[in-house]
Design an enzyme around this catalytic site. Structure first.
Site, short mmCIF file in Angstrom:
data_model
loop_
_atom_site.label_atom_id
_atom_site.label_comp_id
_atom_site.label_asym_id
_atom_site.label_seq_id
_atom_site.Cartn_x
_atom_site.Cartn_y
_atom_site.Cartn_z
NE ARG A 55 -1.55 -2.41 2.82
CZ ARG A 55 -1.73 -3.69 2.51
NH1 ARG A 55 -2.85 -4.07 1.98
NH2 ARG A 55 -0.81 -4.59 2.74
CB THR A 56 3.42 2.55 2.34
OG1 THR A 56 2.63 2.07 3.43
CG2 THR A 56 4.00 3.90 2.70
CE LYS A 83 25.67 -6.17 -7.00
NZ LYS A 83 25.90 -5.18 -8.07
NE ARG A 105 7.05 0.55 5.00
CZ ARG A 105 5.83 0.04 4.97
NH1 ARG A 105 5.65 -1.22 4.64
NH2 ARG A 105 4.78 0.77 5.27
CG HIS A 135 3.40 3.84 8.66
ND1 HIS A 135 3.58 4.70 7.59
CD2 HIS A 135 2.92 2.67 8.13
CE1 HIS A 135 3.24 4.07 6.48
NE2 HIS A 135 2.85 2.85 6.78
#
Ligand code: CP
Length: 317
Positions: A55-56, A83, A105, A135
């Site tokens: 969603r975000t 890496k 995020r 959030h």
């Protein structure tokens, strides 16, 4: 408004209402013939996702595109992070690509703050979820959704009763919502087994209950949280069956809510664990409205942070 949105604490109640009002204006425009606004033409928004999201990530991408920004999507999986590339080198690479806003995020609480404070980039930083910390855009879209269902609480949530039930301990959504809902005047009760209530909750401006059935018929909004098994190294309840019996929203509990009450869930949902399929799909559920409203609220946040042209001018442009 400040340059970054890292926490609900970055916003005054007035700032938050301005974002919600801007989202309402954008909703009116979106209902008209002009779906895409030229507001952020020439600007670049980078979605920097070190943790999974549906969603975000998609709604920030959609929001930026609807404001005509260029969008770069970066996911840690499949990138040079695997890496061993550091957050600093990743951020500086994105800066060299001309990012005006970085939506991040990350699994570590404080990662968004670290990026904003680092001096590695000059872009605005938007926290799209950092560990178990915050959030903020989820809380903003949740308040927008509440306002759209309860127009009488448009200017203030004074008198609104909200229950937040579930895995409070691991929930950045709960933390941001507690901050924003109480800032706007709502009365919030957290409901969970004692093992899923954070130790420092006595400092929060909320009531705490371990008994969902004693609260359920009193709330206007019941926000159900996901059980975050991926963050649980230990066992926090005896079994999923016992959790559902004590704290799950099943049909019987759904029927004991007030007629006017709404059911929210930030997603993704564990159907059959914290919420039954009947409850998730019932007429009281606003789960899909939360998703749609997420695009409008994230448009409003990008608009406010990146200083878009006046909306009235946009409509007539
Ligand atoms: N509510 C929420 O943050 O959902 P995603 O993890 O799918 O972005």
């Amino acid at each position: 408004m400040k340059k970054h949105l890292l926490s609900i604490n970055d916003l005054t109640a007035g700032d938050a209402l301005e974002i919600l009002n801007t989202a309402s204006e954008l909703a009116k425009i979106s209902d008209g013939p002009m779906k895409k606004l030229p507001t952020l033409r020439g600007r670049t928004v980078v979605n920097l996702f070190f943790e999974d999201s549906t969603r975000t990530r998609i709604s920030f991408e959609s929001a930026a595109k609807r404001l005509s920004a260029d969008v770069i999507n970066f996911s840690a999986k499949g990138s040079s992070v695997s890496k061993g590339e550091s957050l600093k080198d990743t951020a500086q690479t994105l800066q060299a690509m001309g990012a005006d806003a970085v939506v991040i995020r990350h699994g570590a609480s404080g990662a968004a703050q670290r990026l904003a404070d680092s001096g590695w980039i000059s872009a605005s930083v938007i926290n799209a979820g950092d560990g178990t910390h915050e959030h903020p855009t989820q809380a903003l879209l949740d308040s927008y959704t509440i306002r759209s269902k309860f127009p009488e609480f448009r200017e203030s949530f004074d008198g609104l009763k909200v229950g937040i039930v579930g895995d409070i301990l691991h929930s950045r959504v709960a933390r941001s919502n507690v901050l924003l809902l109480t800032k706007l005047g709502a009365h919030v009760t957290l409901i969970a087994p004692p093992t899923l209530i954070p130790v420092g909750v006595t400092d929060w401006k909320v009531d705490v209950s371990y008994d969902l059935d004693s609260i359920i018929n009193k709330v206007d909004v019941l926000m159900v949280l996901r059980v975050q098994s991926e963050r649980m190294a230990d066992s926090f309840f005896p079994s999923e069956r016992e959790y559902s019996r004590g704290y799950g929203l099943d049909l019987a509990r759904l029927n004991s809510l007030k007629e006017s009450a709404i059911v929210m869930h930030p997603g993704p949902m564990n159907r059959g664990l914290e919420i039954s399929a009947e409850s998730a799909d019932s007429h009281k559920s606003v789960v899909l409205a939360q998703v749609s409203n997420g695009v409008l609220v994230r448009m409003a946040v990008l608009y406010q942070l990146l200083g878009g042209a006046a909306l009235a001018g946009e409509v007539s442009a």
